[in-house]
Enzyme design. Structure first.
Site, PDB file in Angstrom:
ATOM      1  CB  THR A  31      -0.951   0.005   1.211  1.00 40.32           C
ATOM      2  OG1 THR A  31      -1.586  -1.267   1.323  1.00 40.32           O
ATOM      3  CG2 THR A  31      -2.010   1.092   1.076  1.00 40.32           C
ATOM      4  CG  ASP A  85       4.090   2.141   6.860  1.00 39.08           C
ATOM      5  OD1 ASP A  85       4.956   1.859   7.713  1.00 39.08           O
ATOM      6  OD2 ASP A  85       3.865   1.434   5.850  1.00 39.08           O
ATOM      7  N   GLY A  86       1.254   1.616   5.540  1.00 39.51           N
ATOM      8  CA  GLY A  86       0.133   0.678   5.584  1.00 39.51           C
ATOM      9  C   GLY A  86       0.021   0.040   6.951  1.00 39.51           C
ATOM     10  N   GLY A 101       5.571  -7.306   6.883  1.00 40.14           N
ATOM     11  CA  GLY A 101       6.588  -7.147   5.843  1.00 40.14           C
ATOM     12  C   GLY A 101       7.995  -7.160   6.440  1.00 40.14           C
ATOM     13  CD  GLU A 107       6.784  -0.672   8.702  1.00 42.19           C
ATOM     14  OE1 GLU A 107       6.291  -1.332   9.634  1.00 42.19           O
ATOM     15  OE2 GLU A 107       6.522  -0.883   7.504  1.00 42.19           O
TER      16      GLU A 107
HETATM   17  O1  DER Z   1       5.016  -4.706   7.203  1.00 39.59           O
HETATM   18  C1  DER Z   1       4.441  -3.609   7.342  1.00 39.59           C
HETATM   19  O2  DER Z   1       4.489  -2.938   8.396  1.00 39.59           O
HETATM   20  C2  DER Z   1       3.517  -3.140   6.254  1.00 39.59           C
HETATM   21  O3  DER Z   1       3.348  -1.740   6.301  1.00 39.59           O
HETATM   22  C3  DER Z   1       2.180  -3.819   6.481  1.00 39.59           C
HETATM   23  O4  DER Z   1       1.757  -3.467   7.731  1.00 39.59           O
HETATM   24  C4  DER Z   1       1.166  -3.461   5.420  1.00 39.59           C
HETATM   25  O5  DER Z   1       1.585  -4.043   4.240  1.00 39.59           O
HETATM   26  P1  DER Z   1       0.606  -4.075   2.962  1.00 39.59           P
HETATM   27  O6  DER Z   1       0.309  -2.630   2.648  1.00 39.59           O
HETATM   28  O7  DER Z   1       1.443  -4.746   1.902  1.00 39.59           O
HETATM   29  O8  DER Z   1      -0.609  -4.854   3.335  1.00 39.59           O
END
Ligand code: DER
Length: 236
Positions: A31, A85-86, A101, A107
């Site tokens: 994302t 961030d995702g 990830g 992060e």
């Molecule tokens: O690993 C991480 O922290 C990523 O940000 C995860 O939380 C979200 O990953 P995605 O956007 O591929 O679902």
């Protein structure tokens, strides 16, 4: 709309909050990738000027570098204006599970240094309670005696039916996954939701050998969710 379309919609909405002269935390995952691409595009079009990106992983560093985004780090830029961030899971209070990830430590450091932390998700990430989905709750630990630490983590949450597994690399015939910081990841799986998240967080961090975990409590300031019915913005 595909799930990736939704991720892109949420990411582009988040980049509307990015202005020139900002120091921007650049997230990791499928994302956040769209947000970094969009920032690179606006930079190239001259619509964003004089920005500095702080990447949350080597992977994002490579992506941002290839887009010509000027990059730096927290040592040179300890005050970050905004991070995008995702997340793997988001509860109604904007508590997050992140780190599937493998980038949770960097992060959390960067997003913890931000004035504004925007989380971008497709609607599939929304949960009522963290940890109840049966999906992994990652914990970054030092490699030294990892089995000992994994067992200590499992016992911490035995009442929640916890199991603990070392994250490995299938593509490297099962070798342990190494984070950007040279550590291991233990994935915790719960049969029941975690209840008191702060207590769970403190208990995990007290274990020697634990570096950090994937619960991001009370950190996100804005949630942007893209669903089949459109994009919503929720502020803390
Ligand atoms: O690993 C991480 O922290 C990523 O940000 C995860 O939380 C979200 O990953 P995605 O956007 O591929 O679902």
């Amino acid at each position: 709309l595909t799930q990736d379309d939704l991720k892109k919609l949420a990411a582009y909405k988040a980049v509307e909050y990015v202005g020139s002269n900002m120091v921007i935390g650049l997230g990791t995952g499928s994302t956040a990738k769209h947000a970094v691409d969009r920032i690179g595009e606006l930079l190239r079009q001259g619509k964003l000027k004089n920005i500095i990106g702080i990447p949350t992983s080597k992977k994002t560093h490579e992506q941002a570098f290839s887009l010509g985004i000027p990059l730096s780090d927290l040592d040179s830029n300890p005050a970050v204006d905004i991070a995008i961030d995702g997340a793997d899971e988001v509860d109604p209070y904007l508590n997050l599970v992140k780190g599937r990830g493998g980038s949770l430590l960097r992060e959390k450091m960067i997003e913890g240094a931000c004035k504004k932390f925007i989380v971008i998700v497709d609607e599939s990430k929304l949960v009522e309670h963290l940890g109840g989905s049966g999906l992994a709750m990652p914990v970054e630990i030092v490699p030294f005696c990892w089995k000992f630490t994994a067992e200590r983590l499992r016992k911490l949450f035995k009442d929640s039916g916890c199991s603990a597994e070392l994250r490995t690399c299938p593509e490297k015939n099962g070798e342990p996954f190494l984070t950007d910081n040279g550590n291991y990841i233990i994935n915790l799986y719960f049969k029941k939701d975690l209840g008191d998240l702060k207590a769970a967080s403190d208990a995990i961090l007290r274990l020697p050998g634990v570096v950090e975990h994937g619960m991001f409590l009370d950190m996100a300031t804005t949630l942007i969710t893209a669903g089949q019915l459109g994009v919503t913005v929720k502020n803390k």
